[in-house]
Enzyme design. Structure first.
Site, mmCIF file in Angstrom:
data_model
loop_
_atom_site.group_PDB
_atom_site.id
_atom_site.type_symbol
_atom_site.label_atom_id
_atom_site.label_comp_id
_atom_site.label_asym_id
_atom_site.label_seq_id
_atom_site.Cartn_x
_atom_site.Cartn_y
_atom_site.Cartn_z
ATOM 1 N N GLY A 1 5.402 45.007 6.819
ATOM 2 C CA GLY A 1 4.574 44.081 7.585
ATOM 3 C C GLY A 1 4.626 42.679 7.012
ATOM 4 O O GLY A 1 5.562 42.338 6.284
ATOM 5 N N HIS B 1 12.551 39.027 8.803
ATOM 6 C CA HIS B 1 12.412 40.385 9.346
ATOM 7 C C HIS B 1 12.897 40.434 10.801
ATOM 8 O O HIS B 1 13.518 41.398 11.226
ATOM 9 C CB HIS B 1 10.946 40.838 9.330
ATOM 10 C CG HIS B 1 10.354 40.966 7.962
ATOM 11 N ND1 HIS B 1 9.480 40.050 7.443
ATOM 12 C CD2 HIS B 1 10.521 41.914 7.012
ATOM 13 C CE1 HIS B 1 9.111 40.425 6.233
ATOM 14 N NE2 HIS B 1 9.731 41.547 5.945
#
Ligand code: PAF
Length: 278
Positions: free
Chosen positions: A31, A37
């Site tokens: 996360g 990402h």
């Protein structure tokens, strides 16, 4: 994008994604997602028909309970980012899903994990190896995409995937960088304005090192020069700056094809890592 919260729903969701023999790519994350990402998700979408990400703040890979406690969590924001990057499903397991009562197994990858980050973060890589093995055995993707930013982590994941016959193709994606060259990292947000300006010395020192070795300097001379560059920019302590074999991470005494330059150093309270081809 489907959000899978319970382990019970995972198998059905994966079966739907795989309908008609579709190939599945996975992007494991903890996360706190940034552009780096999302680049992994975009690459995963190029490599397979469907993409599943995971978000799991893995307690096993934190050496410090305070760090685990403070780790940023933003499930809703992260899910929105994943969806906009083209992710088809996200699995958000709980610690009890992955480490139920009585869990007693550790995956340890010998050799690659002992030095560098391994020496500075005891137990960290066992935590990474254990969770990645569990994520892969639960999701069974055809391919998984990781950033080269955590180069030692990528090397150990390649090793364990082969050693344990996990049958997952591992893709390493070049580090996504800010305009000035600093590798993107959630830690960059912790730097003061002055520290952020000084941080660019890290990728620059590694670039200088690659140039110097390419021009005939010995790795040892180039490492000493990089340390000086970092010190003058205000970095300290410098945990390591090294010229290593790109697969085994063994230090190299002379220039070699496939080498990697790796470094870790702190600016104030923020520890940064970076690497590049040697
Ligand atoms: O790189 C990360 O975010 C984590 O180490 C990983 C690979 C998701 C395992 O928890």
């Amino acid at each position: 994008m489907q959000i899978i919260k319970s382990k019970e729903n995972l198998a059905a969701a994966l079966a739907r994604l795989r309908e008609g023999g579709r190939a599945l790519a996975m992007v494991p994350t903890m996360g706190a997602l940034h552009e780096g990402h999302l680049a992994l998700v975009a690459e995963a979408a190029r490599r397979a028909d469907k993409v599943v990400a995971s978000i799991f703040v893995n307690p096993l890979q934190f050496n410090d309970a305070g760090d685990l406690e403070r780790y940023p969590r933003d499930e809703e924001g992260d899910a929105a980012k994943l969806e906009s990057a083209g992710c088809d499903a996200v699995w958000m397991p709980t610690p009890a899903d992955l480490y139920p009562e009585g869990f007693a197994t550790t995956v340890h990858v010998a050799g690659i994990t002992e030095a560098w980050e391994g020496a500075h973060r005891p137990g960290h890589f066992d935590g990474v190896a254990t969770v990645v093995t569990k994520l892969f055995t639960n999701v069974a993707p055809d391919v998984a995409v990781f950033g080269e930013k955590d180069y030692q982590q990528l090397a150990l994941i390649r090793r364990l995937t082969v050693d344990l016959d996990l049958g997952v193709e591992i893709v390493g994606l070049p580090t996504v960088r800010a305009e000035d060259g600093l590798a993107l990292s959630s830690r960059n947000a912790l730097l003061s304005v002055e520290e952020r300006a000084a941080a660019v010395a890290l990728p620059r020192a590694l670039d200088e090192m690659a140039r110097a070795i390419g021009a005939g300097a010995s790795p040892r001379e180039a490492e000493a020069a990089a340390r000086e560059t970092l010190q003058s920019a205000g970095f300290g302590p410098i945990d390591y700056v090294a010229y290593v074999d790109g697969d085994t991470l063994e230090p190299l005494k002379s220039a070699r094809e496939g080498a990697r330059i790796i470094a870790a150093a702190s600016l104030g309270k923020v520890r940064l890592i970076d690497n590049r081809a040697g």
